[in-house]
Design a protein around this motif. Sequence first.
Motif, mmCIF file in Angstrom:
data_model
loop_
_atom_site.group_PDB
_atom_site.id
_atom_site.type_symbol
_atom_site.label_atom_id
_atom_site.label_comp_id
_atom_site.label_asym_id
_atom_site.label_seq_id
_atom_site.Cartn_x
_atom_site.Cartn_y
_atom_site.Cartn_z
ATOM 1 N N ASN A 16 -1.093 -10.943 5.867
ATOM 2 C CA ASN A 16 -1.197 -10.269 4.565
ATOM 3 C C ASN A 16 -1.796 -8.886 4.804
ATOM 4 O O ASN A 16 -2.918 -8.776 5.317
ATOM 5 N N ALA A 17 -1.070 -7.839 4.421
ATOM 6 C CA ALA A 17 -1.489 -6.508 4.866
ATOM 7 C C ALA A 17 -0.916 -5.411 3.980
ATOM 8 O O ALA A 17 -0.068 -5.663 3.125
ATOM 9 N N PHE A 18 -1.397 -4.173 4.224
ATOM 10 C CA PHE A 18 -0.878 -2.943 3.605
ATOM 11 C C PHE A 18 -1.067 -2.979 2.082
ATOM 12 O O PHE A 18 -0.124 -3.178 1.320
ATOM 13 N N THR A 19 -2.286 -2.766 1.648
ATOM 14 C CA THR A 19 -2.630 -2.961 0.241
ATOM 15 C C THR A 19 -2.520 -1.689 -0.581
ATOM 16 O O THR A 19 -2.451 -0.580 -0.060
ATOM 17 N N ASP A 20 -2.524 -1.869 -1.884
ATOM 18 C CA ASP A 20 -2.765 -0.792 -2.829
ATOM 19 C C ASP A 20 -3.419 -1.387 -4.062
ATOM 20 O O ASP A 20 -3.324 -2.601 -4.314
ATOM 21 N N LEU A 21 -4.091 -0.531 -4.841
ATOM 22 C CA LEU A 21 -4.911 -1.000 -5.952
ATOM 23 C C LEU A 21 -4.790 -0.026 -7.112
ATOM 24 O O LEU A 21 -4.822 1.190 -6.925
ATOM 25 N N VAL A 22 -4.656 -0.580 -8.332
ATOM 26 C CA VAL A 22 -4.555 0.259 -9.520
ATOM 27 C C VAL A 22 -5.159 -0.497 -10.704
ATOM 28 O O VAL A 22 -5.210 -1.733 -10.693
ATOM 29 N N PHE A 23 -5.612 0.259 -11.699
ATOM 30 C CA PHE A 23 -6.125 -0.328 -12.940
ATOM 31 C C PHE A 23 -5.149 0.027 -14.046
ATOM 32 O O PHE A 23 -4.896 1.204 -14.320
ATOM 33 N N TYR A 24 -4.574 -0.988 -14.693
ATOM 34 C CA TYR A 24 -3.495 -0.773 -15.665
ATOM 35 C C TYR A 24 -3.649 -1.775 -16.800
ATOM 36 O O TYR A 24 -3.787 -2.978 -16.552
ATOM 37 N N GLN A 25 -3.629 -1.288 -18.035
ATOM 38 C CA GLN A 25 -3.755 -2.140 -19.222
ATOM 39 C C GLN A 25 -4.955 -3.089 -19.117
ATOM 40 O O GLN A 25 -4.852 -4.299 -19.324
ATOM 41 N N ASP A 26 -6.092 -2.511 -18.761
ATOM 42 C CA ASP A 26 -7.364 -3.235 -18.700
ATOM 43 C C ASP A 26 -7.389 -4.335 -17.645
ATOM 44 O O ASP A 26 -8.168 -5.297 -17.747
ATOM 45 N N LYS A 27 -6.539 -4.211 -16.630
ATOM 46 C CA LYS A 27 -6.532 -5.167 -15.525
ATOM 47 C C LYS A 27 -6.462 -4.440 -14.196
ATOM 48 O O LYS A 27 -5.903 -3.353 -14.091
ATOM 49 N N PHE A 28 -7.016 -5.078 -13.175
ATOM 50 C CA PHE A 28 -6.812 -4.629 -11.811
ATOM 51 C C PHE A 28 -5.536 -5.277 -11.271
ATOM 52 O O PHE A 28 -5.298 -6.465 -11.490
ATOM 53 N N PHE A 29 -4.749 -4.486 -10.550
ATOM 54 C CA PHE A 29 -3.578 -5.009 -9.849
ATOM 55 C C PHE A 29 -3.682 -4.599 -8.384
ATOM 56 O O PHE A 29 -3.930 -3.434 -8.068
ATOM 57 N N CYS A 30 -3.500 -5.559 -7.496
ATOM 58 C CA CYS A 30 -3.535 -5.314 -6.054
ATOM 59 C C CYS A 30 -2.243 -5.844 -5.450
ATOM 60 O O CYS A 30 -1.869 -7.001 -5.676
ATOM 61 N N CYS A 31 -1.558 -4.998 -4.697
ATOM 62 C CA CYS A 31 -0.315 -5.427 -4.057
ATOM 63 C C CYS A 31 -0.475 -5.379 -2.532
ATOM 64 O O CYS A 31 -1.310 -4.647 -2.000
ATOM 65 N N PHE A 32 0.342 -6.183 -1.839
ATOM 66 C CA PHE A 32 0.341 -6.176 -0.379
ATOM 67 C C PHE A 32 1.615 -6.841 0.127
ATOM 68 O O PHE A 32 2.332 -7.511 -0.623
ATOM 69 N N ARG A 33 1.889 -6.628 1.405
ATOM 70 C CA ARG A 33 3.027 -7.269 2.065
ATOM 71 C C ARG A 33 2.564 -8.559 2.719
ATOM 72 O O ARG A 33 1.523 -8.610 3.362
ATOM 73 N N GLN A 34 3.368 -9.610 2.581
ATOM 74 C CA GLN A 34 3.099 -10.890 3.237
ATOM 75 C C GLN A 34 4.279 -11.208 4.147
ATOM 76 O O GLN A 34 5.435 -11.170 3.720
ATOM 77 N N ALA A 35 3.974 -11.517 5.425
ATOM 78 C CA ALA A 35 5.041 -11.764 6.389
ATOM 79 C C ALA A 35 4.515 -12.595 7.545
ATOM 80 O O ALA A 35 3.346 -13.009 7.563
ATOM 81 N N SER A 36 5.381 -12.836 8.532
ATOM 82 C CA SER A 36 4.967 -13.591 9.711
ATOM 83 C C SER A 36 4.031 -12.780 10.595
ATOM 84 O O SER A 36 3.081 -13.308 11.173
ATOM 85 N N ASN A 37 4.307 -11.476 10.719
ATOM 86 C CA ASN A 37 3.442 -10.601 11.489
ATOM 87 C C ASN A 37 3.645 -9.150 11.053
ATOM 88 O O ASN A 37 4.379 -8.875 10.095
ATOM 89 N N HIS A 38 3.029 -8.241 11.776
ATOM 90 C CA HIS A 38 2.988 -6.827 11.396
ATOM 91 C C HIS A 38 4.389 -6.199 11.283
ATOM 92 O O HIS A 38 4.615 -5.336 10.445
ATOM 93 N N VAL A 39 5.318 -6.625 12.136
ATOM 94 C CA VAL A 39 6.633 -5.969 12.183
ATOM 95 C C VAL A 39 7.788 -6.942 11.982
ATOM 96 O O VAL A 39 8.928 -6.620 12.302
#
Length: 331
Positions: A16-39
Amino acid sequence: MKLEQLSCIYSNNKHNAFTDLVFYQDKFFCCFRQASNHVSADGRIIILSSNDSTNWQVCCTVAEYLADLRDPKLSINANGQLQLLYYRKRFQPQNGQLRNIANENCISVSQNGLSFSQAKVVGENNWWLWRTVTSPAAQVTSLGVAYNRRANRVKLMAGDKNNHHQILLDNFFGLAKYGKGYPNESDILFLDDDTAYCLLRRDADSFTAQLGIAKAPYTQWQWFDLGEYLGGPKLQQLPDGRIIVAARRFLPWRKKYRLTTWLFELGKTAQGFKLKPLLELPSGGDNSYPGMCYQHGKLFVSYYSQHQHRAHVPRCDIFLAQIAIDSLCRI
């Protein structure tokens, strides 16, 4: 600088890697990539949401058959929508293996963070549009930097409200123009007077990050060498005007180097600009690629790290750091 709270907000046996974070409509949202490995070729996007930055749940998953969805970025676009940008590497089975047949920048939008529109391909194939940032200036709706390793340069892209992206500067920064090689990952920050700061990672020669400064319409840039390697850089301005940088940092360690996630303060000097290291976040192994936002009088930083697992196991967790603003120090 004191770390007030650190939470592991997502963990399983995946990379689980490569995140981003934002606050939108009174909520926090965090996204990331999920995979077997880095590449690996099986990356999908997980989006978490939280009302209080403490209790997180999966609110959306974006995945495609025979595609690796990489380095997702969340932002609020000029239409007030939650926007998801990612790089899609498409594959085709051939002789028992997967052959890469296309590399595309994709944008999807959402009204609530629970579901996203069908992906729209933007920009140029094989030119990785790393992040788009909404502009307050009338001349452009958004800016983003696209890179291509073989070209050894980056392009400055301008987007409109319909997510059409055109080249604003074809040779924005690169080896041939500035004598400094392999510019790639980036972030852009707009100040109240419409001045734009562009922070640019490099992975060649001195490996030092570059800071570009420009006024609208963002066609004339002045560049400064920051003298420090910054991987997956993110910029955040605080209410008092201070600018915080989050990134992966190289530090000497036992005749080698170790990579960890750091926060810096960016300040002006007589010679240009300087980074002041503020805080090393608990991290190690495969780590960093932070997201960052300011809410409720605090600085929130998302990132991933492998430090709680053995180095040869491609398992990484998602963390959220909470930092009190009054603990920050000036340059």
